[in-house]
Design an enzyme around this catalytic site. Structure first.
Site, short mmCIF file in Angstrom:
data_model
loop_
_atom_site.label_atom_id
_atom_site.label_comp_id
_atom_site.label_asym_id
_atom_site.label_seq_id
_atom_site.Cartn_x
_atom_site.Cartn_y
_atom_site.Cartn_z
N GLY A 235 -1.67 -3.20 10.83
CA GLY A 235 -2.49 -4.21 10.17
C GLY A 235 -1.72 -4.86 9.04
CD GLU A 702 -0.24 -1.90 -0.35
OE1 GLU A 702 -0.53 -3.05 0.00
OE2 GLU A 702 -0.91 -1.25 -1.17
#
Lengths: 735, 178, 329
Positions: A235, A702
């Site tokens: 995603g 991240e």
């Protein structure tokens, strides 16, 4: 309560629980589902970027074989916009008028018996437009500017005065292009109405949000919408919104009273599900002659669509990265005729860090201080904006451990000073202070008659390892071996969960799961509180431990009984409890909530004549708080690093001037790293459990990407003496 | 193969002349038959007609490798192969990999080395890697990386994929057959 | 509504007859271009004639030449022992040319006929493409043109012929064997391709219905040096930004023969004869190579997106010549 195990479950480098399904083709992604009687949809997209549709002719498409319906703005019902979410407004609903706001805007959905028929028929829809001159460039004076759209601008001290007094000032303008998330899995929506009940298979990172959005748009109760996503083919932010194509598919299914399936094409993945927006940043630092920062000013402008939201404060992170007394950050957005941007792995930070960590590197060379040393010299021991101690921070250890593993001390100080044949060799470093994010979350835990555990929440697992680490947390919290616990997710009928995004899910969900398991143990103890038959009567959680499904008294370990015994004696088939987590607030906790920290050390080789750049080594040292699974967390950092290589060297979504069409919307033309581009990557975790959250975790999805671009750019400077302030750094810029 | 010429298909609109093609092929050792528009790719035939959804569609343009399957023992892209071209061919997909209920050594190695994250590219990676072993292109990491570069992984599992292949190759995995 | 039919050719003659007689018929071999462009809506044949089972497979080895059946795959040709030993330039170009999956599918005949990767050609929603709709203009000239050509082009079309192996084959004076309904002919590959500068539509001199049945590749003389260098952003799996295929015969410290092919730069696989002329008769030295490279790129026509290729192509050619002659800077 303490749950004891012969080996600790949490932290162990266990294989993924869903691994066997994934390696055998048995993990089912949204596009793998079919519903009897389903029809197939294809989208028609605008070929201009701004203007109006003056005529749209669907007759040929309607007459084509197998076509069931064609929906355009002329026959679509009026739809409400979805709700506000934690990430901003929902996208505007599609097909509400004749206006075109970007190239590739959906102007019709064609539904047919087969996917081939729908695709064929979609080509037969013709539109005529009155085209306006599109606003496509950040510096277009017609672009509406949104000033401080998130209220995150910061100012401390007096930057102007401090900058004027600085002994050394370095500044630069940095540009980062549009990047496209491009998960491998083509996004799919399969919508099935049964009366007013809607079942969706949807490629989403946030089932609970899709449920709420569909309920509001189609005016049905939330509990009549069910969203499934047991697996999603990646995603990286694309699945954080309920995009117009989802609404169109649901609308088509409602119109036809038949299930409808839509699979986006790869080119549509560039226009329909968001992207990292281009940005331009000006950054200026003032320092003493020995490299102590006295002033930092960071201004950004990034692109956003005409009538939509995106969260992208590029400069905000610079306010807390270094111990600098005078700081100013300003973030702005320009509205353009572009497909709406959205978060892409490391949103804002990936771009902002590139500028910040590049300029710090430039400062290091300007004052003649080692780039690693200058970062330590300006280390933010406390959060300089909140003036509170961090809930955890081991960035110094990241730098020190990384330098040791990398061999930073072997670095030759001068740029362009190491060469091996045609190859120039350079070292670069960058630090990362990833922002904290966490949202409320719920989970539910059950012990069934056989004593096995079943824990679930409406979260999504993008491949981050959520199934696995939550199985570990559940097993440890319930005192069960791994093979007696199942953790499930990806179903909006489960307790509400926040998005898999912002590096916030692991803490939010982990804490909720732990809470649910504790509540469940409490329920067992409540059940036997007055139970004459129970050796645990009268006990509270503090009095017991659980091992292999058996609760025993801490003061008398032989006194105890199993979950199954208790349920059997009470004639219960199961016992269930709910749990929740709600992040604390910095002010209440007396500390600044910290995200992950990291240091990136990179070695590059640059061909002196041909400009070829090869990344030969990367060491990543990460403070991710408590690591739930060394293997899956390590993969997050490896994967993020690969994404960072892409950002640094390859990725560039090109928009055609004038038309606003994306010129390279394929995997052949938009380059992401291939296997050959990636060396073995060294990943190490350091630090301690975070004090700001019960489980002690910090998200690591991240932080692995951020910093890579700057470290590579810094290494390229060291190798070549060329400072490149624009991404991606391609060979033509180095010729 | 038999042609069924001039079948009148009546859709919502005008009749259209379609020559459907019936194709008989072997998939994972079983003889299967597909009757479809001849433009249907092997990928869509496997997924939509034969219910074998293990093989994935990542681009449908021959640029990502997610749809890698074996045809007559060679790795190919199912998205650019027409099903009709596979008349009489032996097709092997991830759905049939492994033998006697045991996973292929590569499947186990991918799990052990965490050679995937979202798992979407994984069937293609593994089918490619099985072929790579048979091609004998596993002598060095550089060779593995080069000859696995036709399989994109956006999660970035490449180093772990290389580790999995390296391990199986070092254990004589090139003898490991479907 | 248009029909669509798939047929499998029984033999070469029947295949040629079927396609020749039907203006809307196309051959289908490996499918890596044909199927892709059909999905994009760029090609819409009404009849596909599958030739993959025709007896055009395999490699015959002559004393000075190999004869490669048109349906031989890229992977098969790269593995041929003679190619490995005597034609490294061909092997390298093949292995660098595509992923193994594509090499297992793509035939050598099909590779020669691959269509440009230009996204403006491949996207029918773009109105301006002289190659797709003659007279409509060229969107690439003012568009994203990093992957476009600079030789044999004009403002009518800057589409690139992206084959790697064809670059090696034009350098080697390979010959294409063609069969049509009027009979058979052989055409040197250097004459087979047409530049797009004047006519963007006609990419080669095949008439409709003509079929490539094979390729003759002359072997390099013993002692010849050859190599192929492909320069691109990624390490692998990408079309060339520029590439160079060179073959040299050096005797007595003098270059006796030189063959230069350039990729990533031409509207057709580019034979750089002007560079060869500079090299032949000169000693192997970097200055000579630079002069040859400058000659090769002298006629470049660029747009802003492709301007860097003039310098990059020269440096790439120089490097390739250095590599095969082991001459350092």
């Amino acid at each position: 309560m303490t749950a004891t195990q012969s080996r600790p479950l949490v932290g162990a480098a266990l294989n993924r629980v869903d691994g066997p399904l994934k390696v055998s083709g048995q993990a089912h992604y949204p596009s793998d589902f079919d519903v009897p009687g389903q029809a197939h949809a294809a989208l028609v997209q605008s070929t201009i970027a701004a203007g109006r549709i003056t005529r749209i002719d669907t007759s040929a498409a309607e007459d084509a074989p197998g076509v069931l319906t064609v929906i355009t703005h002329l026959n679509a019902p009026r739809l409400d916009r979805g709700p506000m979410t934690g990430l901003g407004a929902s996208p505007p609903p599609p097909l509400q008028d004749d206006r075109i706001l970007h190239h590739g805007q959906h102007i019709a959905i064609v539904v047919a018996e087969t996917a081939e028929q729908a695709t064929d028929a979609a080509r037969l829809v013709t539109a005529e437009y009155q085209a306006d001159e599109a606003v496509l460039d950040l510096d277009d004076p017609r672009a509406q500017i949104l000033d401080n759209p998130w209220g995150l601008d910061t100012q401390r001290g007096d930057v102007a005065v401090a900058m004027a007094s600085a002994e050394v000032v370095v500044e630069g303008t940095f540009t980062t292009p549009d990047n496209t998330n491009n998960p491998l899995g083509l996004f799919c929506t399969l919508a099935h109405w049964d009366g007013d009940r809607l079942t969706l298979h949807d490629s989403t990172q946030w089932p609970s949000m899709v449920r709420a959005t569909m309920a509001q748009v189609f005016k049905v109760p939330e509990d009549s919408v069910r969203v499934h996503v047991p697996f999603i083919g990646g995603g990286f932010g694309n699945g954080l919104r309920a995009w117009p194509h989802v609404i169109l598919t649901v609308l088509a299914a409602r119109t036809l009273a038949r299930p409808v399936k839509l699979v986006l094409t790869r080119p549509q993945m560039f226009t329909s599900v968001g992207h990292r927006p281009e940005g331009v940043q000006h950054i200026k630092v003032g320092a003493t002659a020995t490299g102590e920062l006295v002033a930092l000013e960071h201004r950004s402008l990034s692109a956003v669509a005409m009538e939509d939201d995106d969260y992208e404060p590029l400069a905000a992170g610079s306010a807390v990265a270094y111990a600098c007394p005078n700081v100013l950050t300003r973030d702005r957005q320009a509205r353009l005729n572009i497909p709406n941007p959205t978060s892409m792995r490391g949103p804002a930070e990936a771009q902002g860090n590139f500028a910040l960590e590049s300029i710090i590197d430039e400062l290091a060379y300007a004052v003649g201080v080692d780039p690693l040393e200058i970062r330590l010299r300006n280390y933010a021991e406390i959060n300089p904006e909140a003036e509170l101690p961090w809930s955890s921070k081991a960035l110094r250890e990241c730098f020190e451990v990384g330098a040791e593993r990398f061999g930073w001390s072997q670095r030759s100080p001068e740029p362009r000073s190491r060469r091996d044949g045609d190859w120039l060799i350079g070292y670069g470093v960058a630090g990362v202070s990833y922002p904290w994010y966490q949202a409320p979350c719920q989970a539910r835990a059950t012990i069934s008659a056989d004593g096995n555990g079943y824990v679930r929440s409406a979260a999504a697992d993008l491949g981050t390892g959520t199934y696995t680490v939550m199985t570990q947390v559940s097993a440890e919290s319930l005192g069960l071996p791994l093979d007696r616990v199942r953790f499930d997710l990806g179903d909006s009928d489960m307790p509400i969960a926040p998005q898999a995004g912002g590096s916030g899910l692991t803490s939010a969900l982990g804490n909720a799961v732990q809470d649910a398991c504790r509540q469940l143990l409490d329920s067992f103890l409540t059940l036997v509180h007055e139970d004459e038959m129970s050796p645990l009567r009268g006990c509270t959680r503090a009095d017991v431990a659980v091992e292999d499904g058996r609760i025993h008294r801490l003061d008398a370990p032989l006194e105890g009984e199993t979950y199954a015994d208790i349920l059997a004696r009470h004639n219960l088939t199961e016992l269930t409890a709910d749990g929740a987590s709600d992040p604390g607030k910095a002010a209440d906790l007396g500390m600044a909530l910290a995200g992950a920290f990291g240091a990136k050390f990179v070695e590059v080789r640059v061909d002196a004549d041909l400009g070829l750049v090869r990344v030969t080594r990367i060491v990543s040292v990460i403070d991710g708080g408590r690591i739930l699974n060394e293997k899956t967390a390590g993969s997050q950092i490896v994967g993020g690093t690969v994404g960072g290589i892409g950002q640094a060297l390859f990725e560039d979504t090109v928009t055609d001037a004038g038309t606003g069409r994306i010129a390279n919307a394929t995997f052949g033309d938009y380059l992401i790293p291939v296997n050959g581009d990636v060396p073995d990557l060294d990943v190490v975790f350091v630090g301690a459990p975070d004090r700001g959250t019960p489980l002690g975790t910090k998200g690591v999805g991240e932080v692995g990407l951020v910093g890579v671009a700057a470290a590579i750019a810094n290494a390229i400077y060291h190798a070549t003496g060329r400072r490149i302030r624009s991404l991606p750094i391609t060979l033509d810029t180095l010729l | 193969m038999t042609h069924v010429p001039d079948v009148q298909t009546t859709g919502a609109g005008a009749p259209r002349t379609v020559s459907e093609v019936t194709t008989t092929l072997t998939v994972n050792g079983e003889q299967r038959t597909v009757s479809a528009d001849p433009r249907v790719t092997l990928l869509d035939a496997l997924r939509d007609r034969l219910g074998l959804t293990g093989t994935k569609k990542g681009c449908d343009q021959g640029a990502c490798g997610a749809c890698t399957v074996h045809v007559d023992g060679k790795r190919v892209l199912a998205c650019l192969t027409l099903a009709a071209q596979c008349e009489g061919r032996e097709v092997a997909t991830i759905d049939g990999l492994g033998r006697d209920g045991e996973p292929h050594p590569l499947q186990k190695a991918f799990v052990d080395h965490d050679g995937f994250q979202c798992g979407y590219c994984t069937p293609g990676q593994i089918m490619s890697a099985v072929a790579l072993l048979e091609e004998g292109r596993t002598r060095t990491d550089v060779e593995i990386r080069e000859f696995m570069s036709g399989n994109l992984c956006r999660c970035g599992a490449y180093p772990n994929i290389v580790a999995a292949i390296r391990q199986v190759a070092s254990e004589g995995g090139s003898d490991a057959r479907l | 509504m248009r029909a669509f039919e798939y047929v499998r050719a029984a033999d070469v003659d029947a295949a040629v007859a079927t396609v020749t007689d039907d203006p809307f018929a196309s051959y289908l071999a490996g499918g890596t271009t044909q199927v892709d462009l059909m999905k994009d809506g760029v090609l819409a044949p009404e009849r596909l004639v599958d030739i993959t089972r025709l007896p055009l497979h395999g490699i015959e080895h002559g004393p000075d030449t190999i004869h490669v059946g048109a349906l031989t795959t890229m992977e098969e040709l790269a593995a041929d022992p003679t190619v490995v030993a005597r034609l490294p330039i061909v092997r390298e170009a093949l292995l660098l040319g595509a992923s193994t999956q594509l090499r297992n599918m793509a035939t050598i005949g099909g590779n020669l006929l691959q269509r440009t990767r230009c996204r403006y050609f491949r996207d029918p929603s773009v109105p301006a493409c002289n190659k797709r709709s003659p007279g409509s203009g060229c969107a690439a000239v003012t568009g994203a043109a990093r992957m476009h050509a600079i030789l044999g082009v004009s403002d009518r079309c800057i589409a690139l012929h992206a084959s790697d192996v064809a670059v090696a084959l034009v350098a080697l004076n390979a010959v294409v064997r063609i069969q049509g309904d009027q009979g058979r002919r052989s055409v040197p590959l250097t004459e087979f391709y047409l530049e797009s500068a004047e006519d963007p539509v006609a990419e080669n001199m095949l008439a409709h219905g003509e079929l490539i049945t094979g390729i003759e590749i002359p072997l390099l003389p013993e002692g010849a040096r050859s190599g192929y260098l492909k320069v691109r952003d990624r390490v692998s799996y990408e079309f060339a930004l520029v590439s160079a295929g060179v073959a040299l015969v050096i005797e007595d410290g003098v270059i006796q023969d030189a063959r230069i092919g350039l990729g990533g730069v031409g509207s057709k696989p580019w034979r750089a004869r002007s560079a060869e002329e500079v090299l032949i008769g000169a000693p192997p030295a970097v200055e000579t190579y630079r002069a040859a490279a400058a000659a090769a790129l002298a006629g470049a026509w660029t747009v802003p997106g492709t301007a860097f290729k003039v310098e990059l192509a020269q440096r790439t050619l120089v490097r390739t010549l250095q590599n095969v002659t082991e001459v350092s800077s």
